[in-house]
Design a protein around this motif. Structure first.
Motif, short mmCIF file in Angstrom:
data_model
loop_
_atom_site.label_atom_id
_atom_site.label_comp_id
_atom_site.label_asym_id
_atom_site.label_seq_id
_atom_site.Cartn_x
_atom_site.Cartn_y
_atom_site.Cartn_z
N SER A 83 41.12 140.61 52.57
CA SER A 83 40.48 140.86 53.87
C SER A 83 39.45 141.97 53.77
CB SER A 83 41.55 141.22 54.91
OG SER A 83 42.51 140.18 55.03
N SER A 84 39.79 143.05 53.06
CA SER A 84 38.86 144.17 52.91
C SER A 84 37.62 143.76 52.14
CB SER A 84 39.56 145.34 52.22
OG SER A 84 40.65 145.80 52.97
N LEU A 86 36.26 140.76 51.91
CA LEU A 86 35.42 139.89 52.73
C LEU A 86 34.63 140.69 53.76
CD1 LEU A 86 37.78 136.82 53.33
CD2 LEU A 86 35.73 136.91 51.90
N MET A 87 35.25 141.71 54.36
CA MET A 87 34.54 142.51 55.36
C MET A 87 33.48 143.41 54.73
SD MET A 87 37.43 143.57 58.16
CE MET A 87 38.61 144.11 56.93
N THR A 96 33.20 134.48 48.03
CA THR A 96 33.37 134.73 49.47
C THR A 96 33.88 133.48 50.17
OG1 THR A 96 31.61 136.40 49.46
CG2 THR A 96 32.16 135.38 51.58
N ALA A 100 37.58 133.23 51.87
CA ALA A 100 37.61 132.94 53.30
C ALA A 100 38.46 131.71 53.58
CB ALA A 100 36.19 132.74 53.82
N THR A 136 44.54 145.12 58.83
CA THR A 136 43.35 144.61 58.16
C THR A 136 43.01 143.20 58.64
OG1 THR A 136 43.95 145.89 56.19
CG2 THR A 136 42.29 144.19 55.92
N CYS A 137 44.03 142.35 58.80
CA CYS A 137 43.79 140.99 59.29
C CYS A 137 43.31 140.98 60.73
CB CYS A 137 45.05 140.15 59.14
SG CYS A 137 45.52 139.78 57.43
N TYR A 140 39.74 141.99 60.69
CA TYR A 140 38.93 140.90 60.17
C TYR A 140 38.70 139.84 61.25
CZ TYR A 140 37.59 136.82 57.37
OH TYR A 140 36.94 135.72 56.87
N GLN A 141 39.74 139.54 62.02
CA GLN A 141 39.58 138.55 63.09
C GLN A 141 38.65 139.06 64.18
OE1 GLN A 141 43.28 136.86 64.40
NE2 GLN A 141 42.42 136.01 66.27
N HIS A 143 36.28 141.16 63.68
CA HIS A 143 34.96 141.22 63.07
C HIS A 143 34.29 139.85 63.01
CE1 HIS A 143 31.85 142.92 60.49
NE2 HIS A 143 32.03 141.92 59.62
N THR A 144 35.09 138.81 62.79
CA THR A 144 34.51 137.47 62.60
C THR A 144 34.46 136.65 63.89
OG1 THR A 144 36.71 136.67 61.92
CG2 THR A 144 35.18 137.37 60.18
#
Length: 704
Positions: A83-84, A86-87, A96, A100, A136-137, A140-141, A143-144
């Motif tokens: 997760s880290s 990918l961000m 990537t 993902a 972190t997850c 990530y959610q 963020h996306t």
């Protein structure tokens, strides 16, 4: 490692090998040989503790490590790393897309629910890794997809409403704090607003449990502090982030949870003066200190610095509430209940008063600054803005804090001149010292306006209450050995409020030069160094500052000087000059290219210095802040020579007779320091090397 792995059951070895390869490829930025679905399945089974009882029993007795725990730790660590990565955008395009797809597969398997089940694990490593992976997850959610994970939200809301002590509540607090911290560091205003809206009511519920409005209920909670110590610290850390979020959100977005630090300040003060653990008291006091300074979140180095947006409409009222709570507590002998332990050192703490014991200066500075800023806020309210009673009420609070510092051998000093407390208490922390000096200067102006005293009596009273601005400025110059380049560092730095304090003081100094020369006459010099071993005549009236420590650094200690006549003023300044951040005198050799580089500073730095420029212009426009005293300001004669004010020295009622040579020496050092500062600022400004427009500052310095 190989012999142990060879004795593991076959399924365990296969999953371990799959996870190990995935982790190795992630570090290399490549794709593993397995399909993304296979890696996701291995992570999911590992998180769930997917080792059958038969496989566990087949492990030989000499293998003391539990394969379930090991696979869970590896799986959650790998999930957090994916997760880290990918961000951060550090992976190549192919890697990537692959990773993902792994996370998408894990979301379809409802991994979040399995991770949250580990929140209540008694194994602290497992529960903490689960909290890290979840935060972190969730980030990530956000963020996306800009959505809050519903499973995580439901779990945290339930934990906050129930407020049942245990690992589950602590991990919920830790995870939401971590998500907030990541959002604040990136300045994600929209996602911060969504997260606040999702948890606003539940955060109010948990704070009502731990920070109730009634003092008796707070004390009841503190009686069981052994169960709540960790939870309280996690909650206090979250409150600081909630307070910090106010400065980056729009002015019309301020929820109740963002105001908790201010609205529940009375309960926080009760915790500080209660029977809870010392680390909880210290954490609560630092939270209130940063809140009153509006510097919440600084310790986390939030990006390039917190974006300071428009102030919300509740901030002024909330600051007044905090100040009122603090002053009310002091009036009810709250200071007598505050516990200050010895400062920490490698190996633990020592008892204050023991051999080599030293009080916790972080705690003392926070307490002193909190009270001073509360007084500064109080005198801006209608009830504290005018009247003789208000002036002496404020001075009573000052005497309370000075008395608190004197009692119980909190510092290895004997201080009878209260103005020395500023440098003695805050000298090791520049930003706190400038904030305290600015607050004391505001208190002095308020007392001068409301007390109705003449100038001589006013300065005498100011020394009694520890708020004479001339004493403070002289002690500041003495602490830096009259080194103008250190003042230049302060002027350029955006980390302190020195510019605001300096400009306000120079405007007052121009109106009360006679009081300043009198204060200079009450200092004494000793070879350009600070003497702390004797009991010399101190500022304003022969008061004494006696320091019992014998190993003080002569360049950073604060006291009064005693002159021996051995060295000239210029020679002492040259000897006292220390190391500087920048060799400013070398600016004469700066070429055109260097000036162009300085003009191309980063945008964030330009915005900071633009703010300083605007603040300096605003301060220069303030003309009604001072009441002109009867004394006429003395101006510096034209020419390079240093003026000597032997015949102009006057005496205050409490001033002991001093020699004219002492007055000349002290005043000469001050004037020379200010003249050198003016010249270097002017030279840097001429070469376009100064970060903001110092024109108004230079006009004030022309009087030296």
């Amino acid at each position: 490692m190989e012999p142990t792995a060879s004795k593991e059951p076959g399924p365990v070895r296969e999953r371990r090998a799959c996870l190990t390869e995935a982790y190795t490829c992630l570090r290399r930025g490549s794709c593993p040989s397995q399909r993304a679905h296979d890696v996701a399945s291995a992570i999911f089974v590992g998180v769930c503790g997917g080792v059958s009882s038969g496989d566990r029993e087949s492990c030989p007795p000499e293998n003391h490590s539990d394969p379930t725990v090991e696979l869970s730790c590896i799986s959650m660590s790998l999930l957090e790393k994916i997760s880290s990565a990918l961000m951060s955008g550090s992976l190549p395009p192919a890697a990537t897309l692959y990773h993902a797809e792994v996370l998408t597969g894990l979301q379809d398997m409802d991994l979040m629910l399995q991770l949250i089940l580990h929140f209540q694990s008694n194994d602290q490593i497992i529960s903490h890794l689960a909290a890290k992976s979840v935060s972190t997850c969730v980030f990530y959610q956000l963020h996306t997809s800009s959505t809050v994970c519903p499973v995580w939200q439901q779990k945290c809301v339930q934990a906050f409403y129930s407020s049942t002590p245990g690992p589950a509540l602590n991990n919920c607090l830790w995870s939401i704090t971590d998500v907030f911290k990541r959002l604040l560091q990136g300045g994600h205003q929209e996602n911060i607003a969504k997260l606040l809206a999702a948890f606003d009511s539940s955060l109010m519920a948990i704070c009502s449990k731990f920070l109730p409005e009634e003092r008796s209920e707070v004390l009841l909670c503190l009686d069981d502090a052994s169960r709540w110590g960790t939870t309280l610290c996690l909650l206090l850390e979250l409150l600081e982030l909630l307070t910090a979020s106010r400065v980056i959100c729009a002015a019309d977005v301020c929820l109740q949870s963002q105001r908790i630090t201010y609205t529940h300040s009375s309960a926080l003060l009760t915790i500080i003066g209660g029977s809870s653990h010392y680390f909880v008291k210290k954490r609560a006091l630092l939270l209130l200190k940063r809140a009153v300074l509006q510097k919440s979140g600084e310790d986390w180095a939030l990006g390039e610095g917190l974006y300071v947006g428009p102030k919300d409409k509740h901030l002024l009222a909330d600051m007044s509430t905090l100040a009122k709570s603090m002053l009310t507590a002091v009036a009810t002998d709250w200071l007598q209940r505050v516990q200050v332990e010895s400062s920490s050192f490698f190996g633990g703490t020592r008892h204050v008063g023991g051999k080599g014991g030293k009080a916790d200066c972080v705690m003392l500075r926070a307490l002193g600054l909190l009270l001073l800023k509360s007084l500064e806020l109080y005198i801006q309210t209608p009830s504290g803005a005018a009247g003789v009673n208000s002036a002496f009420e404020v001075c009573g609070y000052l005497q309370s804090v000075w008395g608190f510092l004197r009692q119980g051998s909190l510092l290895s000093t004997e201080v009878t001149h209260c103005c020395c407390w500023l440098s003695l208490l805050f000298g090791e922390q520049d930003d706190d010292m400038m904030e305290a000096a600015k607050a004391l200067f505001s208190i002095f102006l308020h007392h001068r306006l409301c007390s109705g005293l003449d100038d001589g009596s006013m300065l005498k009273a100011a020394c009694v209450f520890g708020c004479n601005p001339h004493c403070h400025f002289l002690l500041l110059l003495q602490s830096i050995s009259f080194d103008h380049s250190i003042l230049l560092d302060f002027l350029i730095s955006t980390e302190t409020c020195f510019l605001e304090y300096f400009v306000r003081y120079l405007k007052y100094l121009r109106a009360d030069w006679q009081g300043f020369t009198a204060a200079c006459g009450k200092t004494s010099l000793l070879d350009g160094h600070l003497s702390l071993q004797q009991s010399p005549t101190a500022l304003c009236g022969g008061d004494v500052l006696k320091v019992t420590n014998g190993d003080q650094d002569p360049y950073r200690s604060n006291a009064c000087f005693q002159h021996t006549g051995a060295t000239s003023s210029a020679g002492m300044i040259s000897m006292a000059a220390g190391f500087h951040l920048v060799e400013y005198d070398s600016s004469d050799e700066s070429d055109t290219e260097e000036m162009e580089v300085s003009q191309g500073a980063p945008v964030s730095e330009k915005s900071r210095f633009s703010a300083l420029d605007m603040k300096l212009q605003t301060l220069s426009d303030l003309t009604g802040i001072l009441i002109e005293p009867n004394a006429t300001p003395h101006r510096r004669a034209e020419g390079p020579q240093v003026p000597v004010f032997l015949s102009e020295q006057t005496s205050c009622p409490n001033m002991a007779p001093v020699s004219g040579h002492v007055t000349c020496d002290t005043l000469a050092r001050v004037v020379l320091c200010m003249s050198q500062l003016r010249e270097v600022v002017k030279r840097l400004h001429t070469k376009k090397l100064f970060p903001y427009n110092p024109s108004s500052l230079l006009r004030l310095l022309e009087h030296f």
